[in-house]
Design an enzyme around this catalytic site. Structure first.
Site, PDB file in Angstrom:
ATOM      1  N   ASP A 113     -29.822  -9.922  35.727  1.00 15.37           N
ATOM      2  CA  ASP A 113     -29.471  -9.649  34.340  1.00 15.37           C
ATOM      3  C   ASP A 113     -30.648 -10.019  33.446  1.00 15.37           C
ATOM      4  O   ASP A 113     -31.179 -11.141  33.542  1.00 15.37           O
ATOM      5  CB  ASP A 113     -28.233 -10.446  33.938  1.00 15.37           C
ATOM      6  N   PHE A 115     -32.642  -9.888  29.400  1.00 14.18           N
ATOM      7  CA  PHE A 115     -32.441 -10.418  28.047  1.00 14.18           C
ATOM      8  C   PHE A 115     -33.380  -9.620  27.143  1.00 14.18           C
ATOM      9  O   PHE A 115     -34.249 -10.166  26.496  1.00 14.18           O
ATOM     10  CB  PHE A 115     -32.813 -11.913  28.084  1.00 14.18           C
ATOM     11  N   HIS A 120     -30.824  -9.346  19.804  1.00 12.59           N
ATOM     12  CA  HIS A 120     -29.906 -10.300  20.423  1.00 12.59           C
ATOM     13  C   HIS A 120     -30.574 -11.649  20.638  1.00 12.59           C
ATOM     14  O   HIS A 120     -30.007 -12.699  20.302  1.00 12.59           O
ATOM     15  CB  HIS A 120     -29.407  -9.746  21.762  1.00 12.59           C
ATOM     16  N   ARG A 129     -30.793 -22.700  17.623  1.00 11.75           N
ATOM     17  CA  ARG A 129     -32.024 -23.422  17.297  1.00 11.75           C
ATOM     18  C   ARG A 129     -32.447 -23.128  15.861  1.00 11.75           C
ATOM     19  O   ARG A 129     -33.539 -22.604  15.603  1.00 11.75           O
ATOM     20  CB  ARG A 129     -33.153 -23.031  18.255  1.00 11.75           C
ATOM     21  N   GLU A 185     -20.309  -9.198  27.001  1.00 13.01           N
ATOM     22  CA  GLU A 185     -21.643  -8.761  26.596  1.00 13.01           C
ATOM     23  C   GLU A 185     -21.792  -7.301  27.002  1.00 13.01           C
ATOM     24  O   GLU A 185     -21.739  -6.971  28.190  1.00 13.01           O
ATOM     25  CB  GLU A 185     -22.736  -9.619  27.242  1.00 13.01           C
ATOM     26  N   GLU A 187     -23.626  -4.166  28.006  1.00  9.73           N
ATOM     27  CA  GLU A 187     -24.933  -3.949  28.621  1.00  9.73           C
ATOM     28  C   GLU A 187     -24.994  -2.592  29.319  1.00  9.73           C
ATOM     29  O   GLU A 187     -23.972  -1.940  29.552  1.00  9.73           O
ATOM     30  CB  GLU A 187     -25.242  -5.066  29.631  1.00  9.73           C
ATOM     31  N   ASP A 219     -21.183  -8.082  31.022  1.00  9.55           N
ATOM     32  CA  ASP A 219     -21.583  -9.388  31.549  1.00  9.55           C
ATOM     33  C   ASP A 219     -20.710 -10.437  30.881  1.00  9.55           C
ATOM     34  O   ASP A 219     -20.957 -10.823  29.741  1.00  9.55           O
ATOM     35  CB  ASP A 219     -23.065  -9.625  31.254  1.00  9.55           C
ATOM     36  N   ARG A 223     -19.078 -19.114  26.905  1.00 11.89           N
ATOM     37  CA  ARG A 223     -20.144 -19.659  26.059  1.00 11.89           C
ATOM     38  C   ARG A 223     -20.167 -21.183  26.035  1.00 11.89           C
ATOM     39  O   ARG A 223     -21.243 -21.791  25.914  1.00 11.89           O
ATOM     40  CB  ARG A 223     -20.000 -19.122  24.636  1.00 11.89           C
ATOM     41  N   GLN A 226     -21.634 -22.208  29.370  1.00  8.98           N
ATOM     42  CA  GLN A 226     -23.046 -21.806  29.357  1.00  8.98           C
ATOM     43  C   GLN A 226     -23.891 -22.775  28.531  1.00  8.98           C
ATOM     44  O   GLN A 226     -24.991 -23.174  28.936  1.00  8.98           O
ATOM     45  CB  GLN A 226     -23.166 -20.386  28.796  1.00  8.98           C
ATOM     46  N   LYS A 239     -21.701 -17.737  33.753  1.00  6.32           N
ATOM     47  CA  LYS A 239     -21.945 -16.301  33.902  1.00  6.32           C
ATOM     48  C   LYS A 239     -21.478 -15.754  35.251  1.00  6.32           C
ATOM     49  O   LYS A 239     -21.129 -14.579  35.349  1.00  6.32           O
ATOM     50  CB  LYS A 239     -23.460 -16.028  33.795  1.00  6.32           C
ATOM     51  N   THR A 243     -18.713 -10.014  36.639  1.00  6.29           N
ATOM     52  CA  THR A 243     -19.436  -8.956  35.947  1.00  6.29           C
ATOM     53  C   THR A 243     -18.692  -7.661  36.240  1.00  6.29           C
ATOM     54  O   THR A 243     -18.363  -7.387  37.399  1.00  6.29           O
ATOM     55  CB  THR A 243     -20.886  -8.838  36.453  1.00  6.29           C
ATOM     56  N   THR A 331     -27.537  -8.104  26.700  1.00  7.58           N
ATOM     57  CA  THR A 331     -26.738  -7.632  25.577  1.00  7.58           C
ATOM     58  C   THR A 331     -27.509  -6.638  24.727  1.00  7.58           C
ATOM     59  O   THR A 331     -28.649  -6.880  24.329  1.00  7.58           O
ATOM     60  CB  THR A 331     -26.304  -8.819  24.704  1.00  7.58           C
ATOM     61  N   GLU A 345     -22.513 -13.297  18.693  1.00  8.84           N
ATOM     62  CA  GLU A 345     -23.233 -12.834  17.505  1.00  8.84           C
ATOM     63  C   GLU A 345     -22.271 -12.397  16.397  1.00  8.84           C
ATOM     64  O   GLU A 345     -22.457 -12.738  15.228  1.00  8.84           O
ATOM     65  CB  GLU A 345     -24.134 -11.658  17.871  1.00  8.84           C
TER      66      GLU A 345
END
Length: 395
Positions: A113, A115, A120, A129, A185, A187, A219, A223, A226, A239, A243, A331, A345
């Protein structure tokens, strides 16, 4: 005639321009086999052509034949639909979609998978962050990804069991229990149909020789699990529990007209991520709904890294591909509020719940919720190519 073949061939999503492959079991209970979807019917390809690889209950046998066979078979199907002398064979081997059972389309060898959406990646960074740069220094130098579990990739319709695991308690210590932040997610997946030599990277220009087709992927992500486990080694139990993939794999040949140049990549990627042609993406209009209420409509053309670059990076160290490998884009999110590809999101990590059409709200998924991911490729001549759907209920 039990159906109008000409009408089926001109179906808006699953007409002669699409012809995706899948596995179906006829209503008489006979052996599952490879079929091609045409409108609201499935064509029994073994019954039409008799090739041994088409009698298998997995697409792997067909994929292993190589690109020449893939293109030849697609040509034979199209010829059978266009020429009157083949019409009786088509009619005999057509099964109503609502009268068959659809299965897992291929045996997954490995699952990776990525990113690959800058939107995203930046949105997630702003949530977790704040006040720091939205992307890690390496993000624009390589397609970031992780290895998932091939054994927990399931077809559309298989219920998703809410996972249990560790998450952070209010006191900052580990707490064990069911995930309270279950997320989807949206995808796009790429199914590999060729095994590469040991120690030999696959180049970006070899993409069409290795990738059999495209499917839709959900996916699933817990959260809270994770967030607790991600550092220092990345996603794991948050995760790996499930899937989901669509029943249909759309051949690359059907998506040729949907290819589009990617937005500029800056800085210039490393040499192994550059090919003879500029990086390309696909014009795929995607949509996700919860309990029938549409909540987002992103497009795959907004991704930063191309599918070919993902494959090249996945093998740059000499890791081999195998028939049945699946790699997913990560995503798919766009720049607008209605183009975000996951609840993390959309709801700002649960802090801004969304309203559903029935008056209910959701921060994250609840038991009994049904999510539906759909998609279609947009071709320059006004035609569309359907990608099927991934439909799942939270158990």
């Amino acid at each position: 005639m039990p159906f109008d073949l000409d009408k089926l061939c001109g179906d808006d999503l699953f007409g002669i321009q699409c012809l995706p492959y899948g596995i179906f079991q006829p209503s008489d209970g006979s052996k599952a086999r490879i079929g091609a979807r045409l409108g609201d019917h499935v064509l029994d390809l073994f019954g039409m052509f008799g090739d041994a690889c088409l009698s298998a209950c997995s697409l792997n046998s067909l994929m292993a034949q190589g690109r020449g066979t893939w293109n030849e078979l697609r040509g034979r199907i199209i010829e059978s639909l266009e020429r009157p002398r083949f019409r009786d064979s088509v009619v005999r081997n057509a099964h109503a979609l609502n009268a068959v059972h659809l299965g897992m389309p291929f045996d997954v060898a490995d699952y990776v998978d990525f990113f690959a959406s800058e939107h995203h990646a930046a949105n997630v960074a702003r949530l977790f962050r704040p006040g720091t740069p939205p992307l890690h220094p390496n993000w624009k130098s390589l397609p970031v990804g992780y290895h998932g579990r091939a054994g927990t990739v399931y077809p559309s319709g298989v219920p998703v069991k809410r996972p249990w695991g560790q998450s952070a308690s209010e006191g900052g210590m580990a707490a064990y229990g069911p995930s309270g932040k279950l997320d989807f997610e949206l995808e796009v997946g790429f199914v590999v149909g060729r095994t590469s030599p040991i120690g030999q990277p696959v180049t970006v220009d070899e993409f069409d020789d290795y990738v059999f087709g495209v499917n839709l992927v959900c996916d699933w992500s817990a959260r809270d699990l994770q967030a607790w486990e991600t550092f220092p080694l990345g996603p794991f139990t948050g995760k790996s529990f499930c899937t989901s993939v669509s029943h249909w794999v759309v051949p690359l040949a059907a998506l040729e007209g949907a290819r589009q140049p990617l937005p500029p990549q800056n800085p210039l990627p490393s040499s192994y991520l550059r090919g003879d042609a500029p990086p390309w993406g696909l014009d795929l209009a995607l949509e996700v709904a919860i309990n029938g209420h549409s909540i987002s409509k992103p497009n795959f053309r907004d991704m930063y890294w191309s599918p070919a670059q993902m494959l090249a990076h996945m093998t740059v160290n000499g890791a081999r591909t195998r028939v049945g490998d699946l790699f997913a884009s990560g995503t798919v999110s766009g720049a607008r509020e209605d183009e975000l590809g996951c609840l993390l999101e959309i709801t700002r990590n649960g802090n801004s719940p969304i309203a559903l059409g029935n008056g209910e709200t959701r921060a994250y998924l609840e038991d009994g919720d049904e999510t539906t991911i759909t998609g279609r490729a947009l071709l320059p001549n006004g035609l569309t190519v359907g990608l099927g759907e991934v439909r799942s209920i939270i158990a």
